[in-house]
Motif scaffolding. Structure first.
Motif, PDB file in Angstrom:
ATOM      1  N   ALA A   1      93.377  -5.314 -27.051  1.00 16.12           N
ATOM      2  CA  ALA A   1      91.874  -4.557 -27.206  1.00 16.12           C
ATOM      3  C   ALA A   1      91.084  -3.818 -26.671  1.00 16.12           C
ATOM      4  O   ALA A   1      90.923  -2.529 -25.569  1.00 16.12           O
ATOM      5  CB  ALA A   1      91.195  -5.714 -27.303  1.00 16.12           C
TER       6      ALA A   1
ATOM      7  N   ALA B   1      92.946  -0.058 -25.727  1.00 16.72           N
ATOM      8  CA  ALA B   1      92.234   0.933 -27.126  1.00 16.72           C
ATOM      9  C   ALA B   1      90.567   1.281 -26.913  1.00 16.72           C
ATOM     10  O   ALA B   1      90.404   2.330 -27.113  1.00 16.72           O
ATOM     11  CB  ALA B   1      92.245  -0.215 -28.235  1.00 16.72           C
ATOM     12  N   LEU B   2      90.069   0.363 -25.710  1.00 16.62           N
ATOM     13  CA  LEU B   2      88.841   0.669 -26.240  1.00 16.62           C
ATOM     14  C   LEU B   2      88.704   1.808 -24.636  1.00 16.62           C
ATOM     15  O   LEU B   2      88.086   2.424 -24.726  1.00 16.62           O
ATOM     16  CB  LEU B   2      87.763  -0.490 -25.050  1.00 16.62           C
ATOM     17  CG  LEU B   2      86.499  -0.020 -24.211  1.00 16.62           C
ATOM     18  CD1 LEU B   2      85.679   0.107 -26.247  1.00 16.62           C
ATOM     19  CD2 LEU B   2      85.815  -1.857 -24.515  1.00 16.62           C
TER      20      LEU B   2
ATOM     21  N   VAL C   1      75.807  -2.732 -30.320  1.00 18.78           N
ATOM     22  CA  VAL C   1      77.091  -2.254 -30.081  1.00 18.78           C
ATOM     23  C   VAL C   1      77.469  -3.707 -29.719  1.00 18.78           C
ATOM     24  O   VAL C   1      78.605  -4.858 -29.900  1.00 18.78           O
ATOM     25  CB  VAL C   1      77.384  -1.093 -29.914  1.00 18.78           C
ATOM     26  CG1 VAL C   1      79.162  -1.415 -31.047  1.00 18.78           C
ATOM     27  CG2 VAL C   1      76.737  -0.183 -30.868  1.00 18.78           C
TER      28      VAL C   1
ATOM     29  N   PHE D   1      71.991   0.920 -28.896  1.00 13.83           N
ATOM     30  CA  PHE D   1      71.959   0.535 -30.129  1.00 13.83           C
ATOM     31  C   PHE D   1      73.256  -1.101 -30.511  1.00 13.83           C
ATOM     32  O   PHE D   1      72.779  -1.362 -31.497  1.00 13.83           O
ATOM     33  CB  PHE D   1      73.303   1.991 -31.239  1.00 13.83           C
ATOM     34  CG  PHE D   1      72.735   3.013 -30.494  1.00 13.83           C
ATOM     35  CD1 PHE D   1      71.626   3.615 -31.705  1.00 13.83           C
ATOM     36  CD2 PHE D   1      73.230   4.026 -30.480  1.00 13.83           C
ATOM     37  CE1 PHE D   1      70.938   4.632 -31.570  1.00 13.83           C
ATOM     38  CE2 PHE D   1      72.418   5.139 -29.974  1.00 13.83           C
ATOM     39  CZ  PHE D   1      71.945   5.664 -30.640  1.00 13.83           C
TER      40      PHE D   1
ATOM     41  N   TYR E   1      77.179   8.794 -21.772  1.00 10.97           N
ATOM     42  CA  TYR E   1      77.938   8.174 -22.714  1.00 10.97           C
ATOM     43  C   TYR E   1      79.079   7.166 -23.023  1.00 10.97           C
ATOM     44  O   TYR E   1      78.366   6.273 -24.347  1.00 10.97           O
ATOM     45  CB  TYR E   1      78.852   9.804 -23.289  1.00 10.97           C
ATOM     46  CG  TYR E   1      79.294   9.397 -24.780  1.00 10.97           C
ATOM     47  CD1 TYR E   1      79.316   9.291 -26.081  1.00 10.97           C
ATOM     48  CD2 TYR E   1      80.650   9.255 -24.675  1.00 10.97           C
ATOM     49  CE1 TYR E   1      79.440   9.016 -26.965  1.00 10.97           C
ATOM     50  CE2 TYR E   1      81.543   8.868 -26.100  1.00 10.97           C
ATOM     51  CZ  TYR E   1      80.967   8.635 -26.442  1.00 10.97           C
ATOM     52  OH  TYR E   1      81.710   7.797 -27.888  1.00 10.97           O
TER      53      TYR E   1
ATOM     54  N   HIS F   1      89.161   4.465 -26.191  1.00 15.91           N
ATOM     55  CA  HIS F   1      88.542   5.295 -27.032  1.00 15.91           C
ATOM     56  C   HIS F   1      87.603   5.976 -26.169  1.00 15.91           C
ATOM     57  O   HIS F   1      87.089   6.791 -26.564  1.00 15.91           O
ATOM     58  CB  HIS F   1      88.208   4.377 -27.962  1.00 15.91           C
ATOM     59  CG  HIS F   1      86.967   4.524 -28.776  1.00 15.91           C
ATOM     60  ND1 HIS F   1      87.282   4.965 -29.617  1.00 15.91           N
ATOM     61  CD2 HIS F   1      85.625   4.546 -27.930  1.00 15.91           C
ATOM     62  CE1 HIS F   1      85.837   4.967 -30.416  1.00 15.91           C
ATOM     63  NE2 HIS F   1      85.105   4.289 -29.359  1.00 15.91           N
TER      64      HIS F   1
ATOM     65  N   GLY G   1      86.739  12.761 -30.978  1.00 13.24           N
ATOM     66  CA  GLY G   1      86.278  12.210 -31.736  1.00 13.24           C
ATOM     67  C   GLY G   1      85.217  12.024 -32.395  1.00 13.24           C
ATOM     68  O   GLY G   1      84.688  10.938 -32.462  1.00 13.24           O
ATOM     69  N   ARG G   2      84.228  12.587 -31.428  1.00 11.89           N
ATOM     70  CA  ARG G   2      83.092  12.482 -31.992  1.00 11.89           C
ATOM     71  C   ARG G   2      82.090  13.862 -32.708  1.00 11.89           C
ATOM     72  O   ARG G   2      83.495  14.787 -32.964  1.00 11.89           O
ATOM     73  CB  ARG G   2      82.263  12.614 -30.227  1.00 11.89           C
ATOM     74  CG  ARG G   2      82.106  11.468 -29.688  1.00 11.89           C
ATOM     75  CD  ARG G   2      81.802  11.462 -28.365  1.00 11.89           C
ATOM     76  NE  ARG G   2      80.779  12.005 -27.871  1.00 11.89           N
ATOM     77  CZ  ARG G   2      79.697  12.296 -26.782  1.00 11.89           C
ATOM     78  NH1 ARG G   2      80.573  11.880 -25.981  1.00 11.89           N
ATOM     79  NH2 ARG G   2      78.311  12.148 -27.197  1.00 11.89           N
TER      80      ARG G   2
END
Lengths: 320, 289
Positions: free
Chosen positions: B24, B27-28, B108, B106, B98, B31, B40-41
């Motif tokens: 994880a 992956a983070l 998350v 948001f 960002y 990302h 990816g944006r």
């Protein structure tokens, strides 16, 4: 006694500086869909956060899927899913990308994450729109994405915090149907919270009612709706007098507007109603078998302290 | 299944691998690193980072051209970053918010923390991603120039020592600038405000440093002027580079001698520690909200 226990709390408390969110809550939850009902601020979200290990309890213990929240929080978080009450979606990514990313965060390898994300989004009913940015979604679609990220890693248990919040009646029905499917078809146990009692009745196997951080009641839906038989009595006028007379005769009566719900103790209850109506010379319109709804249980417990002083309030859907 | 019929196969359980926190974390990092360059944006979010990468590469292209055509060495490796510091500052200001702001704004973050990911994992992955992003931004042009120098076949030996020193210094730059920028950016969930805060910090630091150094230099107190330069994080790292690798100082005045080098290194470590502590405090609070 339930065959297996999904989660159990023992004297669980959480005190914030100015408010007690959970007060010695001891409750057991079995497999299937369990509703956690209470007014806003009753401690539902606090309970879920403690069970996820996001918040420390002030006192008490709890086990989720047989694992202790104090020592095995990482293992618990691997095996459960969580759909928060609040918005939690970034607007500038697509649902697919977001759910794939969240699957990876749960430990799924990238290819598996892609497959699971596509499957899960299909199951929650998001199709072509899943490639568009979340920012343009309706509330109903956003709720589906939130649900998908909670299910994408195939958890054994999901916590759904107010999943029907902000949905229109149709969206609400669809969400409830989906929750029912998760419990029945997907085989994932569900703990779903709501401040609306009626809607949980349709999907839950078991309901837990909390108020002010305390347990009011925990029982299966069948107990809620069957064990407590009532008869509904409607008279043309004079229901107040009738209620008073029935109480004198030892019956328990709950007024519902112009209707009276009388708890059935046995055949003598029907006789008591008949005799009371005759004695008072009232016109009986209806005498009907009533199944108590879980709302009534909540109304009872809320109205109980006031019952003595002839409280005819019918708006008591629970304490605010 | 050549009939082309879509079958609803119902819910399928996942029986595959469940990897650990390290997966994880990685992956983070990936990302976030992709996100720092707008990958990816949306197409619009790729404009600024790619423009800045191109601007960073321009001096390298010019340097190679000068070496090829005039057989002259123009830009050194050790002063590449200080020369390009405005571009690096804009990159830090534009991209570091960002990495941290949207997850706060948001909300998350609870979705990460309800998974095996812990707060240190999350913050660590963001810091590593930002370090990698800054390193890519500043080490790429230096490396391109060096490869150019090797290909052009300049008279005399290639400046391998200076290049390797500059590469090691790039790592120090990346760690310092990433920790500071992310810490500042994490304090506001609003990206615009984060951009303004980060750019304000670097402009203020370099402005104060330049003014004070200039004042002391005009008072002919060049020793104090040298110390004042170290207020600017870019010159702080350059002073470490001068001390460790003996490169030419990039600042208008000499850095303080003697204890100056070790003090600059301590300063770098202090800033990094402060940035990481601020991030830890920020996220401890955000996690319990």
């Amino acid at each position: 006694m339930r065959s297996s226990t999904i989660l159990a709390t023992e004297g669980l408390s959480r005190r914030f500086p100015r408010v007690t969110a959970l007060d010695r809550l001891t409750v057991t939850v079995g497999p299937g869909v369990t509703g956690l009902v209470g007014a806003n601020g009753a401690g539902k979200s606090t309970l879920i956060k403690i069970l996820l290990g996001l918040l420390e309890p002030s006192a008490g213990t709890a086990q989720v899927l047989g694992m202790d929240i104090a020592t095995q929080a990482p293992e618990i978080r691997r095996a459960v899913g969580y759909m928060p009450e609040h918005d939690c979606l970034p607007p500038d990514v697509s649902a697919t990308e977001f759910v794939v990313h969240m699957a990876q965060m749960s430990g799924l390898p990238r290819t598996a994450a892609r497959e699971r994300a596509a499957d899960t989004l299909r199951h929650v009913g998001l199709h072509e729109e899943r490639y568009r940015s979340i920012g343009g979604y309706s509330t109903g679609m956003k709720q589906r994405v939130k649900l998908a990220q909670a299910l994408v890693h195939d958890p054994r248990l999901v916590f759904l915090d107010e999943p029907t919040n902000g949905l229109d009646p149709q969206g609400r029905d669809e969400m409830l149907a989906l929750i029912r499917r998760i419990g029945a078809e997907f085989g994932i146990s569900v703990l779903v919270t709501s401040h609306l009692l009626g809607e949980l009745e349709r999907v839950c196997d078991h309901v837990i009612v909390v108020d002010g951080g305390r347990l009011l009641r925990s029982s299966s839906i069948s107990e809620f709706t069957e064990a407590t038989q009532t008869v509904t009595v409607e008279v043309e006028e004079g229901e107040t007098v009738l209620a008073a007379r029935l109480r004198e005769l030892g019956e328990s009566v709950v007024p519902h507007g112009r209707l009276l719900a009388v708890q059935v103790r046995g055949d003598e209850t029907y006789d008591a109603v008949r005799d009371a109506v005759c004695d008072l010379d009232l016109s009986l319109i209806r005498l009907e078998q009533g199944r108590r709804r879980i709302e009534d249980v909540f109304r009872d417990s809320a109205a109980e302290p006031r019952r003595a002083d002839d409280d005819m309030a019918t708006t008591g859907r629970g304490p605010a | 299944m050549s009939t082309g019929v879509i079958h609803d196969i119902g819910y399928r359980r996942y029986e595959g691998a469940r990897l650990g926190r390290r997966h994880a974390f990685t992956a983070l990092v990936v990302h976030s690193l992709r996100g720092a360059f707008g990958l990816g944006r949306t197409a619009r979010s790729k404009i600024v980072p790619f423009l800045l990468v191109i601007v960073m590469l321009l001096p390298a292209v010019v340097a190679i051209a000068v070496m090829a055509l005039a057989q002259q060495r123009s830009i050194g490796y050790s002063n590449y970053v200080t020369l390009m510091q405005p571009v690096v500052m804009i990159f830090l200001a534009a991209q570091s918010p960002y990495l941290v702001a949207p997850d706060l704004r948001f909300r998350v973050l609870p979705l990460y923390l309800s998974r095996p990911v812990t707060v240190p994992d999350y913050v660590g992955a963001k810091v590593v991603a930002m370090i990698a992003a800054v390193l890519l931004l500043i080490a790429t042009p230096i490396t391109v120039t060096f490869v150019g120098e090797l290909l052009v076949n300049m008279p005399g030996p290639p400046r391998t020592g200076e290049y390797l020193g500059a590469l090691a210094t790039s790592v120090i730059y990346a760690v310092l600038l990433a920790a500071l920028s992310l810490a500042i950016a994490s304090f506001t969930p609003r990206r615009g405000l984060g951009v303004a805060s980060v750019i304000a910090f670097y402009l203020l630091a370099s402005g104060v440093s330049t003014v004070l150094a200039g004042v002391f230099a005009s008072l002919t107190d060049r020793a104090t002027a040298g110390w004042m330069l170290l207020i600017n994080p870019f010159f702080l790292v350059d002073a470490v580079q001068v001390w460790l690798f003996g490169s030419e100082p990039a600042a208008p005045f000499p850095y303080p001698g003697g204890a100056g080098g070790p003090v600059a290194l301590l300063g770098v470590l202090g800033w990094v520690a402060l940035g990481l502590l601020a991030l830890a405090a920020r996220y401890r609070k955000a996690a319990s909200a």
